[in-house]
Design an enzyme around this catalytic site. Structure first.
Site, PDB file in Angstrom:
ATOM      1  N   GLY A  67      42.057  89.210  81.017  1.00 31.20           N
ATOM      2  CA  GLY A  67      42.031  90.324  80.063  1.00 31.20           C
ATOM      3  C   GLY A  67      42.585  91.609  80.664  1.00 31.20           C
ATOM      4  O   GLY A  67      43.333  92.341  80.006  1.00 31.20           O
TER       5      GLY A  67
ATOM      6  N   ASN B 260      32.156  95.767  74.779  1.00 30.07           N
ATOM      7  CA  ASN B 260      31.473  94.896  75.730  1.00 30.07           C
ATOM      8  C   ASN B 260      30.068  95.385  76.097  1.00 30.07           C
ATOM      9  O   ASN B 260      29.249  94.612  76.555  1.00 30.07           O
ATOM     10  CB  ASN B 260      32.318  94.732  77.000  1.00 30.07           C
ATOM     11  CG  ASN B 260      32.863  96.034  77.522  1.00 30.07           C
ATOM     12  OD1 ASN B 260      33.572  96.750  76.810  1.00 30.07           O
ATOM     13  ND2 ASN B 260      32.524  96.380  78.738  1.00 30.07           N
TER      14      ASN B 260
ATOM     15  N   GLN C  19      35.964  90.447  74.162  1.00 28.71           N
ATOM     16  CA  GLN C  19      34.582  90.123  73.786  1.00 28.71           C
ATOM     17  C   GLN C  19      34.497  89.387  72.448  1.00 28.71           C
ATOM     18  O   GLN C  19      33.489  88.753  72.156  1.00 28.71           O
ATOM     19  CB  GLN C  19      33.733  91.400  73.691  1.00 28.71           C
ATOM     20  CG  GLN C  19      33.409  92.037  75.022  1.00 28.71           C
ATOM     21  CD  GLN C  19      32.484  91.200  75.890  1.00 28.71           C
ATOM     22  OE1 GLN C  19      31.628  90.468  75.395  1.00 28.71           O
ATOM     23  NE2 GLN C  19      32.657  91.295  77.190  1.00 28.71           N
TER      24      GLN C  19
ATOM     25  N   SER D 121      40.490  86.541  77.125  1.00 34.04           N
ATOM     26  CA  SER D 121      40.229  85.994  78.452  1.00 34.04           C
ATOM     27  C   SER D 121      39.336  84.761  78.342  1.00 34.04           C
ATOM     28  O   SER D 121      38.413  84.727  77.526  1.00 34.04           O
ATOM     29  CB  SER D 121      39.544  87.079  79.283  1.00 34.04           C
ATOM     30  OG  SER D 121      39.306  86.614  80.585  1.00 34.04           O
TER      31      SER D 121
ATOM     32  N   CYS E 209      31.608  96.725  85.959  1.00 35.84           N
ATOM     33  CA  CYS E 209      32.367  97.652  86.792  1.00 35.84           C
ATOM     34  C   CYS E 209      31.581  98.928  87.042  1.00 35.84           C
ATOM     35  O   CYS E 209      31.786  99.600  88.033  1.00 35.84           O
ATOM     36  CB  CYS E 209      33.692  98.014  86.126  1.00 35.84           C
ATOM     37  SG  CYS E 209      34.321  96.730  85.073  1.00 35.84           S
TER      38      CYS E 209
END
Ligand SMILES: *Cc1c(COP(=O)(O)O)cnc(C)c1O
Length: 387
Positions: A72, A153, A181, A201, A327
């Site tokens: 992604g 997300n 997502q 993804s 992250c």
């Protein structure tokens, strides 16, 4: 309970057994390079074709509109940089996006701003839904791209993609959506929604990590992001990761076949989770839209507790949760998404995200709520703010 209770499916998912089994022969037996001409490589080439078809079907695209990437993040980087490269000089260097995008979009935008592009970050309302009037007002003659994620997300809010597609089309602006997502979780029809580019993804739908794709509407001409060989119709060089592509194809096929069933099951589990938490834990708030949201996402804020402390104590009970995106965990800044939704810093700091999958059980959800209740009570007893 000694086993892990995995409630972080927005971060990544378990690769399903069927997917693993589909992949193995492409490591051990059909390991040929699909670009080769000899018959031995034909099996690998055929498998890639089938996977591409399975994936295209999920979003009503043509197989030749699917370009495999390394995930992604690569797809997101590619579209932003390549659109500016292609149309920046001719039309302009202005991009419209939102303040709640994934960092793969936001950090690429920051990079492009340093290179002289201009980016408008449209705000969201308290549910995390992008403000369409602001989006329209942001359009300039030099706007070349609108990029709005299909579903967020962190809080699971689904965006008004159809309306945004219309606005983009009416104004002759290209439209990209980060559907990482949403792909395989909710219905997406790129033709009906006027989507020009879409990122997805595999590892978010029980497929392998490190493989994704970008859908590029077939009349659009943008350049390659990875230069080298002629793979992917000269738009993404590098020997195809055949086992991963096969796994992605299988995961997409399963996600599509089970979409309704899984959504119904996950919604039931999630509603039970939300009901119990809001009823049994005082000073708790549910974040994001109650109507337009992913079936598997629940995000809460709790007053007088620290998100990171909750995560650590949940982890001691074998429960995997997240304070937002993977992250940002470990950083002391509150989530940019919760902040954009107007949630005050103190409350945003006490937030957790629980994201479910079809593999979770009601028993796991009940255990999680029971433990979370005790954890929050304990943390609040230690908090000088809580009386
Ligand atoms: C996970 C995620 C990405 C990044 O995808 P990778 O395949 O991990 O690079 C991008 N956007 C969103 C919305 C995501 O959830």
């Amino acid at each position: 309970m000694n086993k892990v209770i995995y409630l972080d499916n927005a971060a990544t998912t378990r690769v399903s057994e069927e997917v693993v089994n589909a992949m193995i022969p492409y490591y051990t037996e059909c390991y040929g390079n699909p670009s080769a001409v000899y018959t031995f490589a034909g099996e690998a080439k055929k498998a890639v074709t089938i996977a591409r078809e399975s994936i295209a079907k999920v979003i009503n695209a043509r197989p030749d509109e699917i370009y495999f990437t390394g995930g992604g993040s690569e797809s997101d980087n590619w579209v932003l940089k390549a659109v500016i490269d292609k149309y920046g000089d001719a039309k302009g260097k202005h991009i419209i996006t939102t303040s709640i995008e994934h960092h793969a979009i936001l950090h690429t935008c920051e990079y492009l701003e340093k290179k002289g592009c201009s980016v408008t970050y449209v705000d969201v309302d308290e549910d995390g839904v992008v403000k369409l009037d602001e989006l329209k007002a942001a359009i300039r003659p030099e706007t070349v791209l609108i990029s709005v994620m299909t579903a967020n997300n962190e809080v699971g809010t689904i965006q008004p993609i159809e309306e945004i597609g219309k606005i983009a089309k009416e104004n002759n602006i290209l439209f990209h959506t980060d559907a990482v997502q949403a792909f395989g979780h909710i219905d997406i029809d790129v033709k009906k929604l006027n989507i020009d580019f879409l990122s997805a993804s595999a590892h978010k739908i029980n497929g392998p990590k490190g493989i994704g794709f970008m859908y590029i509407e077939r009349s659009i001409k943008i350049g390659s992001f990875i230069h080298g060989g002629a793979q992917e119709r000269q738009r993404r060089a590098g020997t195809l990761n055949v086992p991963a592509i096969v796994g992605f194809g299988k995961a997409a096929e399963l996600a599509m076949a089970n979409m309704e069933k899984n959504a119904k099951y996950e919604t039931e589990l999630r509603n039970h989770l939300v009901e119990r938490i809001l009823n049994e834990i005082p000073y708790s708030k549910f974040n994001g839209s109650t109507k337009n949201r992913l079936p598997n996402n629940a995000n809460f804020s709790f007053k007088y507790v620290e998100g990171e402390s909750m995560l650590i104590l949940l982890d001691q009970k074998g429960i995997c949760s997240s304070s937002g995106s993977a992250c940002t965990s470990g950083s002391i800044d509150p989530s940019h998404v919760l902040t954009a939704m107007g949630i005050p810093d103190e409350l945003a700091h006490g937030s957790i995200r629980l994201t479910l999958s079809y593999l979770n059980t009601l028993e796991e959800i009940d255990y999680t709520v029971d433990e979370l209740k005790k954890i929050i009570e304990r943390l609040r007893e230690m908090s000088p703010l809580y009386k």
